[in-house]
Design a protein around this motif. Structure first.
Motif, short mmCIF file in Angstrom:
data_model
loop_
_atom_site.label_atom_id
_atom_site.label_comp_id
_atom_site.label_asym_id
_atom_site.label_seq_id
_atom_site.Cartn_x
_atom_site.Cartn_y
_atom_site.Cartn_z
N ALA A 1 36.97 35.85 43.16
CA ALA A 1 37.60 35.64 41.86
C ALA A 1 38.64 35.23 41.62
N GLN A 2 39.69 35.57 42.49
CA GLN A 2 40.97 34.91 42.45
C GLN A 2 41.40 33.54 42.73
N GLU B 1 43.01 40.86 34.15
CA GLU B 1 41.38 40.76 33.76
C GLU B 1 40.94 41.60 34.66
N ARG C 1 32.69 31.42 40.00
CA ARG C 1 31.47 31.83 39.63
C ARG C 1 30.31 30.96 39.97
N ALA D 1 40.41 33.99 38.31
CA ALA D 1 40.95 35.46 37.60
C ALA D 1 42.20 35.70 37.44
N ILE E 1 37.52 42.66 36.84
CA ILE E 1 36.44 41.95 37.81
C ILE E 1 35.41 42.89 38.01
#
Length: 277
Positions: A205-206, A215, A51, A211, A217
């Motif tokens: 994100a991974q 989950e 993030r 993530a 996304i």
């Protein structure tokens, strides 16, 4: 005025190169450097989570966009480990249009580790994590070309780099990315950019365990979340994107501006259909 992007793993010598280049620019050239330092950002924090890395790239992109097109040479001095981000930056330059040159400070990981240990810029584990995510530039990629690859111990070709930025020849964007106007919409380009942005979002994100399977996304341009079924390698995401593009390109009607808003959701739905819950 032109854009120069300087990329490379942390502690590869990007800022040192920029410092050496500045006195060799044409006299009285106004310069705007965009980097972690000029944005007053903490390196440990911007790379700590996916993030935070996304927010950092957004800040870089916004600052570059703010200065491009003015009577100022813009130098982007940042890791730029994701090629999708370098593509987005090139699109900004092409849309004006203005010359864009890429410099890659290519040093062995061992040398970058040694430099990082001396300056304590990043923790050793975070340094290696960011370096492992760096996607090498290639001069065969439109967004990385022209590309100057700098090796440790070799004198950078400063004159050629300056010439590529300030050539007297009128800059003409490559045929694959036409000059942008405010009245002409290119659905094929919108398709390419929107799907690439989603691939970048999913890969980011991974990264570093940001993530986990199970989950959801949420990706750029759509409220449709993608339920991550398992960790999906970036190469596999690009392959799935190519399959989607092959299916959709023949169906696109030129000039369909309403299509832009539908592309991201359609791509996320396509990915979700391949991994039913």
């Amino acid at each position: 005025m032109p854009l120069l992007t300087v990329c490379g793993i942390p502690c590869s010598g990007k800022t040192a190169f920029v410092t050496s280049l500045l006195p060799l620019l044409p006299a009285d050239t106004p310069v705007r450097i965009v980097s972690e330092d000029t944005l007053n950002l903490n390196r440990e924090e911007i790379f700590a989570t996916p993030r935070a890395a996304n927010a950092f790239r957004a800040a870089l992109r916004e600052e570059v966009a703010r200065w491009l097109g003015k009577q100022t040479l813009v130098i982007l001095d940042a890791t730029q480990e994701i090629k999708g981000f370098r593509y987005e930056i090139d699109c900004l330059a092409s849309s004006i249009p203005t010359p864009h040159t890429t410099v890659w400070c290519d040093v062995p990981l061992s040398e970058a580790r040694r430099r990082n240990a001396e300056c304590a810029r990043l923790s050793p584990s975070l340094h290696d994590d960011v370096a492992s995510r760096f996607e090498r530039p290639l001069d065969t990629f439109k967004w990385d070309s022209p590309l100057f690859q700098l090796q440790p111990g070799a004198t950078p070709p400063f004159s050629l780099i300056v010439e590529s930025l300030f050539s007297d020849q009128r800059f003409v964007p490559p045929p694959c990315i036409p000059p942008q106007t405010h009245t002409v919409f290119d659905p094929l380009r919108a398709l390419d950019e929107a799907t690439l942005a989603i691939v970048v979002d999913l890969a980011t994100a991974q990264a570093a365990g940001g993530a986990l399977p199970g989950e959801r996304i949420f990706c750029s341009g759509t409220d449709c979340g993608f339920l991550l079924p398992r960790l999906i390698p970036t190469a596999e995401l690009h392959e799935l994107r190519r399959r989607f593009l092959d299916d959709v390109r023949p169906l696109i009607a030129a000039g369909d501006e309403a299509l832009a808003a539908r592309i991201p959701g359609a791509f996320v739905q396509f990915l979700s259909s391949l991994f039913p819950s």
